[in-house]
Write an enzyme that holds these catalytic residues in place. Sequence first.
Site, PDB file in Angstrom:
ATOM      1  N   ASP A 178      29.911  41.006  43.465  1.00 19.70           N
ATOM      2  CA  ASP A 178      28.939  40.437  42.523  1.00 19.70           C
ATOM      3  C   ASP A 178      28.156  39.314  43.220  1.00 19.70           C
ATOM      4  O   ASP A 178      28.743  38.321  43.648  1.00 19.70           O
ATOM      5  CB  ASP A 178      29.705  39.871  41.310  1.00 19.70           C
ATOM      6  CG  ASP A 178      28.796  39.478  40.153  1.00 19.70           C
ATOM      7  OD1 ASP A 178      27.563  39.454  40.356  1.00 19.70           O
ATOM      8  OD2 ASP A 178      29.325  39.195  39.061  1.00 19.70           O
TER       9      ASP A 178
ATOM     10  N   ARG B  46      25.472  47.607  33.028  1.00 20.00           N
ATOM     11  CA  ARG B  46      26.625  46.752  32.694  1.00 20.00           C
ATOM     12  C   ARG B  46      26.607  46.223  31.268  1.00 20.00           C
ATOM     13  O   ARG B  46      27.569  45.580  30.834  1.00 20.00           O
ATOM     14  CB  ARG B  46      26.672  45.554  33.660  1.00 20.00           C
ATOM     15  CG  ARG B  46      26.811  45.989  35.056  1.00 20.00           C
ATOM     16  CD  ARG B  46      27.845  45.349  35.906  1.00 20.00           C
ATOM     17  NE  ARG B  46      28.409  44.084  35.597  1.00 20.00           N
ATOM     18  CZ  ARG B  46      29.689  43.906  35.256  1.00 20.00           C
ATOM     19  NH1 ARG B  46      30.490  44.950  35.143  1.00 20.00           N
ATOM     20  NH2 ARG B  46      30.160  42.690  35.032  1.00 20.00           N
TER      21      ARG B  46
ATOM     22  N   GLU C 277      35.073  46.803  33.878  1.00 18.20           N
ATOM     23  CA  GLU C 277      35.613  45.558  34.450  1.00 18.20           C
ATOM     24  C   GLU C 277      36.843  45.119  33.647  1.00 18.20           C
ATOM     25  O   GLU C 277      36.847  45.184  32.421  1.00 18.20           O
ATOM     26  CB  GLU C 277      34.546  44.462  34.399  1.00 18.20           C
ATOM     27  CG  GLU C 277      35.005  43.139  34.982  1.00 18.20           C
ATOM     28  CD  GLU C 277      33.894  42.084  34.977  1.00 18.20           C
ATOM     29  OE1 GLU C 277      32.878  42.281  34.283  1.00 18.20           O
ATOM     30  OE2 GLU C 277      34.065  41.074  35.689  1.00 18.20           O
TER      31      GLU C 277
ATOM     32  N   ARG D  62      37.051  44.242  42.796  1.00 19.59           N
ATOM     33  CA  ARG D  62      35.901  43.417  43.145  1.00 19.59           C
ATOM     34  C   ARG D  62      36.391  42.316  44.082  1.00 19.59           C
ATOM     35  O   ARG D  62      37.429  41.714  43.828  1.00 19.59           O
ATOM     36  CB  ARG D  62      35.314  42.806  41.868  1.00 19.59           C
ATOM     37  CG  ARG D  62      34.124  41.922  42.100  1.00 19.59           C
ATOM     38  CD  ARG D  62      33.687  41.228  40.816  1.00 19.59           C
ATOM     39  NE  ARG D  62      34.012  39.821  40.873  1.00 19.59           N
ATOM     40  CZ  ARG D  62      33.393  38.863  40.168  1.00 19.59           C
ATOM     41  NH1 ARG D  62      32.418  39.179  39.332  1.00 19.59           N
ATOM     42  NH2 ARG D  62      33.743  37.612  40.281  1.00 19.59           N
TER      43      ARG D  62
ATOM     44  N   TYR E  26      30.564  31.089  44.031  1.00 17.93           N
ATOM     45  CA  TYR E  26      30.770  31.851  42.794  1.00 17.93           C
ATOM     46  C   TYR E  26      31.997  32.766  42.921  1.00 17.93           C
ATOM     47  O   TYR E  26      32.189  33.427  43.934  1.00 17.93           O
ATOM     48  CB  TYR E  26      29.538  32.715  42.456  1.00 17.93           C
ATOM     49  CG  TYR E  26      29.905  33.745  41.425  1.00 17.93           C
ATOM     50  CD1 TYR E  26      30.051  33.380  40.096  1.00 17.93           C
ATOM     51  CD2 TYR E  26      30.221  35.054  41.792  1.00 17.93           C
ATOM     52  CE1 TYR E  26      30.482  34.289  39.144  1.00 17.93           C
ATOM     53  CE2 TYR E  26      30.639  35.976  40.858  1.00 17.93           C
ATOM     54  CZ  TYR E  26      30.765  35.579  39.537  1.00 17.93           C
ATOM     55  OH  TYR E  26      31.207  36.479  38.612  1.00 17.93           O
TER      56      TYR E  26
ATOM     57  N   GLU F 220      26.533  44.097  42.589  1.00 19.44           N
ATOM     58  CA  GLU F 220      26.110  43.708  41.237  1.00 19.44           C
ATOM     59  C   GLU F 220      25.137  42.535  41.251  1.00 19.44           C
ATOM     60  O   GLU F 220      25.313  41.589  42.023  1.00 19.44           O
ATOM     61  CB  GLU F 220      27.385  43.332  40.462  1.00 19.44           C
ATOM     62  CG  GLU F 220      27.131  42.855  39.058  1.00 19.44           C
ATOM     63  CD  GLU F 220      28.400  42.322  38.404  1.00 19.44           C
ATOM     64  OE1 GLU F 220      29.519  42.645  38.855  1.00 19.44           O
ATOM     65  OE2 GLU F 220      28.274  41.560  37.434  1.00 19.44           O
TER      66      GLU F 220
ATOM     67  N   TRP G 225      22.775  30.376  38.684  1.00 20.28           N
ATOM     68  CA  TRP G 225      24.222  30.350  38.873  1.00 20.28           C
ATOM     69  C   TRP G 225      24.764  31.737  38.706  1.00 20.28           C
ATOM     70  O   TRP G 225      25.159  32.532  39.118  1.00 20.28           O
ATOM     71  CB  TRP G 225      24.929  29.458  37.852  1.00 20.28           C
ATOM     72  CG  TRP G 225      26.407  29.517  38.079  1.00 20.28           C
ATOM     73  CD1 TRP G 225      27.124  28.905  39.083  1.00 20.28           C
ATOM     74  CD2 TRP G 225      27.379  30.274  37.344  1.00 20.28           C
ATOM     75  NE1 TRP G 225      28.443  29.230  39.008  1.00 20.28           N
ATOM     76  CE2 TRP G 225      28.638  30.074  37.945  1.00 20.28           C
ATOM     77  CE3 TRP G 225      27.295  31.116  36.215  1.00 20.28           C
ATOM     78  CZ2 TRP G 225      29.814  30.660  37.475  1.00 20.28           C
ATOM     79  CZ3 TRP G 225      28.448  31.704  35.746  1.00 20.28           C
ATOM     80  CH2 TRP G 225      29.712  31.489  36.363  1.00 20.28           C
TER      81      TRP G 225
ATOM     82  N   GLU H 152      24.649  42.724  32.756  1.00 22.17           N
ATOM     83  CA  GLU H 152      25.579  42.010  31.868  1.00 22.17           C
ATOM     84  C   GLU H 152      24.855  40.969  31.026  1.00 22.17           C
ATOM     85  O   GLU H 152      25.346  40.594  29.967  1.00 22.17           O
ATOM     86  CB  GLU H 152      26.746  41.391  32.653  1.00 22.17           C
ATOM     87  CG  GLU H 152      26.357  40.227  33.540  1.00 22.17           C
ATOM     88  CD  GLU H 152      27.513  39.658  34.345  1.00 22.17           C
ATOM     89  OE1 GLU H 152      28.401  40.427  34.744  1.00 22.17           O
ATOM     90  OE2 GLU H 152      27.505  38.444  34.583  1.00 22.17           O
TER      91      GLU H 152
ATOM     92  N   HIS I 291      25.770  37.684  41.663  1.00 23.25           N
ATOM     93  CA  HIS I 291      25.518  36.755  40.566  1.00 23.25           C
ATOM     94  C   HIS I 291      24.112  36.155  40.619  1.00 23.25           C
ATOM     95  O   HIS I 291      23.932  34.929  40.507  1.00 23.25           O
ATOM     96  CB  HIS I 291      26.597  35.655  40.537  1.00 23.25           C
ATOM     97  CG  HIS I 291      27.109  35.374  39.161  1.00 23.25           C
ATOM     98  ND1 HIS I 291      26.765  34.250  38.471  1.00 23.25           N
ATOM     99  CD2 HIS I 291      27.908  36.091  38.354  1.00 23.25           C
ATOM    100  CE1 HIS I 291      27.355  34.271  37.281  1.00 23.25           C
ATOM    101  NE2 HIS I 291      28.046  35.385  37.184  1.00 23.25           N
TER     102      HIS I 291
END
Length: 419
Positions: A227, A300, A356, A164, A176, A253, A419, A279, A229
Amino acid sequence: MSTQTASETPAQGSLRDREIVDAKVIVTCPGRNFVTLKITTRSGVTGLGDATLNGRELAVASYLQDHVVPNLIGRDAGRIEDLWQFLHRGAYWRRGPVTMTAIAAVDVALWDILGKMAGLPLYQLLGGRSREGALVYAHANGRDIAEASDQVGMYREQGFLAIRAQCGVPGVKKAYGISTGTKPYEPAESELPAETIWNTPRYLETAPRLFEQLRKDHGNEVELLHDVHHRLTPIEAARLARDLEPYRLFWLEDATPAENQKSFELIRKHSVTALAVGEVFNSIWDCKHLIENQLIDYIRTTIVHGGGITHVRRIADFAALHQVRTGFHGATDLSPVCMGAALHFDTWVPNFGIQEYMFHSDQTNAVFSHDYAFRAGRLHVGDTPGHGVDIDEKLAARYPYAPKQLPIARLEDGTMWDW
Ligand code: GCO
Ligand code: MG
């Protein structure tokens, strides 16, 4: 309190042997906070479950201690499914991250006990091996594109096949995924949330340039992931997914928050970049629409936040019907207990995609000994009965809880953002 009438089989121990006599919540901070549930049966077999919910750890500890543990004592540790249903339906409120993390801890501890009683590693209880090792991805990050590319090179040298990549964004002070100094990336660093400022246009310019450079420097053989995020609106996410297409990402992601799941149709309409989400999900009901409409490629949701093996197995089986594969969350705020259980699951699950792997510190690994090991781009589980992860309680007691919260993000005008 036991009301069971199940027949007694030697492999599982007798009903009396399987009776839960103790359940203990252990909170420890060997570098970061972890909550662990340890269940003990009358015959002295113990099982561990991870119950860590980053930044809200004590809520789960209390949920377990005050509301779940009194319900466990006297019950049959072999009734894993029934106890799952009891804790889910029986709580009336169902679902939610705190509840599902607490249920996961019980569930994983019981699977661990079952494995130990049967003398079998967990993957064997699930149906046996589907593969030799679980493909994992590491985290490369850099303050700029060149530094991120160097890190990708470093991980390739260590044998990683999938990486990643995140890099700093010009004009954004704390983007991030970028670590401070030379430490590995660690989001929950301060007692109260650190405030970061986000700039979407600068990010949308930078991310495609990062991957253009990575393909130039490292070719097409390495799998690359990224990602977002949850930072983009649906149309921005669609644009990024399209801009990244030439660089053939393994996945993009959390391109946009997944509460409004219809927004993923928009991304799909504009791009064939593979998408990963989930996630922050905790139930099959969070995943259902995205999976059955084939709006994502990887799910995820992992063991600790998704109600344990019993529930995540349902999500994975449902995903398999729609050619969606697993790609479990595995950040360092999930303890080695979750990682061990997840790897057994990865070893079995037919529709496995990737796992991951953000390494735990030596301090964490000293508290949680485990028998999984990295070899040639994959993590391999051992054959220890159960999930193979243990806790050194004496050492754990030397690291008391230290409150830490995740950062927050605001736009430059002060608007609160994801975030
Ligand atoms: C990831 C993540 C994590 C989360 C963290 C929150 O893909 O690994 O997004 O870094 O931010 O697990 O607690
Ligand atoms: Mg993520």
